[in-house]
Design an enzyme around this catalytic site. Structure first.
Site: not given
Length: 479
Positions: A302, A313, A327
């Site tokens: 999550s 990233d 999730k």
């Protein structure tokens, strides 16, 4: 009122991502407030059936029924029919407990307790809690609460007796190791902090921060940890998110702002048919220049995945460990006037690189598996094993003993002579009663030794530290 609303605001609508894994429930609040929408009454046959059933039960059911219970049951049934494990209706007390799980404190005395051979033992005194000032000590065995024996109580029953109103007093009688007779301690109940961040300075200037979940004050705790490590000369940061099931998005974004370059995307939340897309971008004030590594595993989920993906990233973080849980769907939840909560899946989220992670997870840059003994199941309280017993619990005990250097023969799942001999040897070394039988006390001590072993050998942490040292050395040589 803050942007997510105070507890007194009984009607509120916020957005979260939630996950249930290994009895953990998490998620993230995306930070959207809105008024409740008044939908027109739908007059179709289905609602007619519901109305008919309600009236028949209320009027004619032999044993009688309560209107509130019927309505709650209908709501639970409607949500259950979606067959979505993340959508749920939580009635009254369950709803209140769910909302309180995101708060930064609760009222009680502040002790962590383990159950050991029928006794309740204080395993830890929480720093800053009322228990710290009361004179209670670690390893005290609680015998009575307000004059009544705790024998036969469940954990939840004992918890309800220890909690209460702020300022009220609870009197405990405890058996203290090395003392004859009972020790009486009175504790005035008060706020017990729920800490979600811990930190430590490792060798070579590597600061380690562990986030257990994301709650209201997590970002402030994180900032304090970073500042403390910086004062100690931190040269690289190791962020441990293993086992983190998620939490509120607001602190997640605040933490990401420290690392994600200003203007870069942290996460996107996409609603049904892309009718609404919420893009959260960094408002970073000062560039972060130190190397970062993140530890993850199959229970990192999550909003913990949101932070992992954002730093991987955009901030050059090295992710070490195992693929995360995956999730990537979002639930909106609303707390009603009676405390009940409706939590409903309404959106999904994607990473800064535009990747959907639901049921996929985030792949680490460097895959490192934990040792086998770290994956062994815990032994439940009330454990009693002796020669001649067999089964999965015996297998677990044998593997635990083998991991800490005690031979149990073939470890076939039978509590044989070799296993009994290993248990005796362990008990003797640990100054425990030498019985050759497994009980809670012996199991707790074995688990304690396994934990210490893992802290030393942890291959995921060691690999991350190796990468951080190399990155720091490279950065230093380039100056």
């Amino acid at each position: 009122m803050n942007r997510f609303g105070e507890k007194a605001a009984k009607q509120r609508r916020v957005t979260l991502v939630a996950i249930m894994a290994i009895l953990l429930l998490g998620g993230f609040v995306v930070g959207r407030l809105s008024m409740l929408v008044q939908y027109p009454i739908i007059k179709d046959q289905a609602f007619g059936n519901l109305s008919y059933a309600y009236k028949e039960i209320m009027n004619d059911y032999l044993d009688g029924a309560k209107s509130k219970a019927l309505v709650d049951g209908a709501a639970e049934g409607m949500v259950g029919s979606l067959q979505d494990p993340y959508s749920v209706y939580l009635s009254e007390d369950k709803g209140e407990a769910y909302m309180q799980s995101y708060e930064d404190h609760f009222v009680g005395i502040g002790v962590e307790i383990r159950q050991e051979d029928g006794a309740f033992i204080i395993d830890n005194i929480i720093k800053g809690a009322p228990s710290e000032k009361s004179g209670l000590q670690k390893e005290d065995a609680i015998e009575t609460v307000d004059g009544k024996s705790v024998k036969g109580l469940t954990f939840d029953e004992l918890k309800s007796k220890l909690q209460g109103k702020t300022g009220s007093t609870v009197k405990l009688e405890v058996q203290r190791p090395g003392r004859s007779g009972m020790v009486t301690v009175s504790v005035k109940r008060g706020d017990v902090p729920v800490l979600t961040v811990s930190s430590a300075m490792k060798a070579d200037g590597i600061g380690e921060i562990t986030i257990s979940r994301f709650a209201e004050k997590t970002a402030k705790e994180f900032d304090a940890a970073v500042q403390s490590l910086q004062k100690q000369g931190m040269k690289a940061l190791l962020l441990d998110l293993r086992g983190n099931p998620g939490g509120l998005l607001n602190p997640t974004i605040e933490i990401a702002n420290r690392f994600v370059p200003k203007g870069k995307t942290i996460v996107q939340v996409v609603y049904k048919d892309e009718k609404q897309v919420l893009t959260h971008t960094s408002s970073q004030k000062e560039p972060w220049t130190l190397p970062i590594a993140i530890l993850v595993d199959g229970h990192t989920a999550s909003s913990a995945e949101v932070l992992t993906a954002a730093l991987k990233d955009t901030a050059g973080a090295q992710v070490v460990g195992e693929k995360t849980f995956g999730k990537g769907i979002v639930q909106n939840f609303n707390q009603l006037k009676d405390g009940s909560v409706l939590k409903l899946t309404e959106a999904q989220w994607r990473t800064p690189n535009g990747q959907w992670i639901h049921k996929k997870g985030i792949e680490p840059n460097v895959a490192v598996a934990p040792p086998d003994y770290a994956l062994l199941p815990r032994l439940d309280p009330g454990l009693k094993l002796r020669a001649g017993d067999y089964g999965d619990k015996v297998v677990t005990v044998q593997k635990m003993l083998q991991a800490i250097g005690y031979g149990t023969g073939t470890g076939s799942g039978i509590f044989d002579e070799a296993t009994e001999s290993a248990v005796r040897a362990f008990q003797q070394k640990e100054s425990l009663p030498v019985t050759g039988e497994m009980n809670d006390r012996t199991a707790y001590r074995i688990l304690d030794r396994l934990t210490a072993k893992f802290q030393t050998e942890d291959p995921q942490r060691n690999k991350a530290i190796e990468l951080l040292k190399a990155a720091e050395a490279a950065a230093s040589s380039g100056k």
